[in-house]
Design an enzyme around this catalytic site. Structure first.
Site, PDB file in Angstrom:
ATOM      1  N   HIS A 194      22.173 -48.881 -73.252  1.00 47.02           N
ATOM      2  CA  HIS A 194      21.314 -50.070 -73.185  1.00 47.02           C
ATOM      3  C   HIS A 194      20.380 -49.918 -71.990  1.00 47.02           C
ATOM      4  O   HIS A 194      20.770 -50.130 -70.846  1.00 47.02           O
ATOM      5  CB  HIS A 194      22.168 -51.318 -73.038  1.00 47.02           C
ATOM      6  CG  HIS A 194      21.447 -52.605 -73.321  1.00 47.02           C
ATOM      7  ND1 HIS A 194      20.074 -52.723 -73.316  1.00 47.02           N
ATOM      8  CD2 HIS A 194      21.915 -53.861 -73.625  1.00 47.02           C
ATOM      9  CE1 HIS A 194      19.730 -53.969 -73.602  1.00 47.02           C
ATOM     10  NE2 HIS A 194      20.832 -54.678 -73.793  1.00 47.02           N
ATOM     11  N   HIS A 197      15.747 -54.921 -71.836  1.00 42.64           N
ATOM     12  CA  HIS A 197      15.955 -56.362 -71.675  1.00 42.64           C
ATOM     13  C   HIS A 197      16.373 -56.817 -70.280  1.00 42.64           C
ATOM     14  O   HIS A 197      17.089 -57.806 -70.117  1.00 42.64           O
ATOM     15  CB  HIS A 197      16.970 -56.855 -72.712  1.00 42.64           C
ATOM     16  CG  HIS A 197      16.474 -56.735 -74.115  1.00 42.64           C
ATOM     17  ND1 HIS A 197      17.297 -56.842 -75.214  1.00 42.64           N
ATOM     18  CD2 HIS A 197      15.224 -56.488 -74.600  1.00 42.64           C
ATOM     19  CE1 HIS A 197      16.579 -56.674 -76.311  1.00 42.64           C
ATOM     20  NE2 HIS A 197      15.316 -56.460 -75.960  1.00 42.64           N
ATOM     21  N   TYR A 199      18.261 -55.374 -67.911  1.00 44.58           N
ATOM     22  CA  TYR A 199      19.538 -55.000 -67.317  1.00 44.58           C
ATOM     23  C   TYR A 199      19.346 -53.790 -66.395  1.00 44.58           C
ATOM     24  O   TYR A 199      18.225 -53.382 -66.126  1.00 44.58           O
ATOM     25  CB  TYR A 199      20.585 -54.812 -68.409  1.00 44.58           C
ATOM     26  CG  TYR A 199      20.749 -56.105 -69.187  1.00 44.58           C
ATOM     27  CD1 TYR A 199      21.221 -57.254 -68.554  1.00 44.58           C
ATOM     28  CD2 TYR A 199      20.351 -56.206 -70.520  1.00 44.58           C
ATOM     29  CE1 TYR A 199      21.323 -58.462 -69.235  1.00 44.58           C
ATOM     30  CE2 TYR A 199      20.446 -57.407 -71.211  1.00 44.58           C
ATOM     31  CZ  TYR A 199      20.930 -58.535 -70.559  1.00 44.58           C
ATOM     32  OH  TYR A 199      21.007 -59.732 -71.227  1.00 44.58           O
TER      33      TYR A 199
END
Length: 395
Positions: A194, A197, A199
């Site tokens: 990931h 977004h 993070y």
């Protein structure tokens, strides 16, 4: 009865002959996909005490189709990675064992299952952190607004993060590597990093957050160094043929923005080629500050990702407010190899079949997205209406 059987076979034959682009097969590395509709990584906050629960077996198996690709909800790589109540992890043996029956259920239905691994970085609060320490990031600048606390009820301001020292970065890279190893141990077919977004990896990549002056800040190359170190470590651990990454250069979630998102997206697409990973999963620029599409000119928006698709030599996945029509267009026009669906999949566990039949879709209920309820808004969606439509089409 013979007439009914003949009509059924004829209708099924017609469906095969007139497959929409989303329902055409695709070879994703060594994985033979029967269609191009992918389950997005969707945070659901139903993994109590950060351990996946038995109710996730039904949730994921409901959304599995033979030859379909599923990506798990974001899964923490360490005890410092958390920033939301009841999100799963994969850093302990208990968590690994809890994932195994969930993975098995997906495999039993013929699905391909990837685990998305993440670290929230500054998107956290001291109450989530070991020993109440400050969360960490590329920076010491805190996020505006408030965060939901671990009890799932109270809210507080985001905690002020601590900027990581250079020598603290390799252990976090190692956390991602170990989490990937654990994912394969749990039976997953692969891992998605990931990097989107807002993070931790996004916090390093974007110059709206990263204000460092060392080798992890400043230039595009420096800001992307940490994410690429994670990619290299995970690829070395599990093999690049099992690895994907999610990126959102255009989004501004959680105060995370970049002054030149197209350059960032293009740099990462080109840099990733060195590692020969399986896929790059990009979020459309029409999702800027929320998960709602803010624009309607899909052809222009798709075009903005085209340089990244052309630059990246692997498989290219797109996500961000897609429906049946623009998903078909993305495949047909060569803008993507696979299309990733989130909210529509929540309300329609049989989404690929509904797309195939052009059947009506259930409406999703945003109020049930992030609750601890193990049934309502999670596994309670009925497929009876789809079955009825199927019978109408084949009779």
């Amino acid at each position: 009865m013979k007439g009914e059987k003949h009509n059924t076979e004829e209708s099924q034959s017609n469906l095969q002959e007139h497959k929409i682009p989303l329902m055409t097969p695709y070879q994703l590395g060594s994985f033979s996909l029967s269609h191009r509709v992918v389950l997005a990584p969707l945070t659901r906050q139903r993994s109590y005490n950060y351990v996946p629960q038995p109710h996730a077996i039904l949730y994921y198996s409901q959304r599995t189709s033979p030859g379909g690709l599923l990506i798990t909800e974001a899964t923490g790589v360490s005890d410092s990675a958390q920033g939301y109540p009841d999100t799963p992890g994969i850093w302990t043996e208990e968590q690994v064992e809890a994932w195994k029956p969930i993975v098995n259920a997906v495999h039993e239905k013929g699905g391909i299952f990837f685990c998305q691994i993440w670290h929230t970085g500054r998107v956290s609060h001291v109450d989530y952190q070991p020993n109440g320490q400050s969360p960490f990031s590329s920076t010491d600048r805190k996020i505006s607004g408030q965060i939901q606390l671990p009890n799932g009820k109270d809210y507080a301001d985001f905690s002020t993060p601590r900027a990581l020292k250079i020598e603290e970065i390799p252990p976090i890279v190692n956390d991602f590597r170990l989490a990937a190893r654990n994912a394969i141990k749990a039976g997953f077919d692969g891992v998605e990093i990931h990097g989107a977004h807002g993070y931790i990896l996004d916090q390093f990549m974007k110059d709206g957050v990263n204000n460092r002056t060392d080798q992890y800040g400043g230039s595009l190359e420096n800001r992307c160094r940490f994410p690429l170190e994670v990619v290299e470590a995970v690829a070395d651990e599990i093999g690049p043929e099992r690895l994907g990454i999610r990126l959102s250069p255009f989004t501004q979630f959680l105060d995370s923005s970049d002054s030149d998102p197209e350059a960032l997206g293009l740099y990462m697409a080109e840099a990733l080629n060195k590692y020969n990973i399986l896929y790059a999963h990009y979020v459309e620029p029409r999702l800027v500050t929320s998960f709602e599409s803010l624009a309607t000119n899909n052809s222009l928006l798709l075009h903005s990702l085209l340089p990244m698709k052309k630059a990246f030599k692997g498989n290219f996945l797109v996500a961000g407010g897609y429906h049946r029509e623009d998903g078909n267009a993305a495949i047909a026009n060569g803008k993507a190899n696979l299309v990733v669906y989130g909210r529509l999949f929540l309300a329609n566990p049989d989404l690929p079949r509904r797309f195939e039949l052009n059947a009506p879709l259930n409406k999703y209920n945003r109020d049930t997205f992030y609750t601890p309820d193990p049934v309502v808004g999670y596994t309670s969606t009925s497929i009876a209406s789809l079955l009825q439509n199927s019978l109408l089409l084949i009779c």
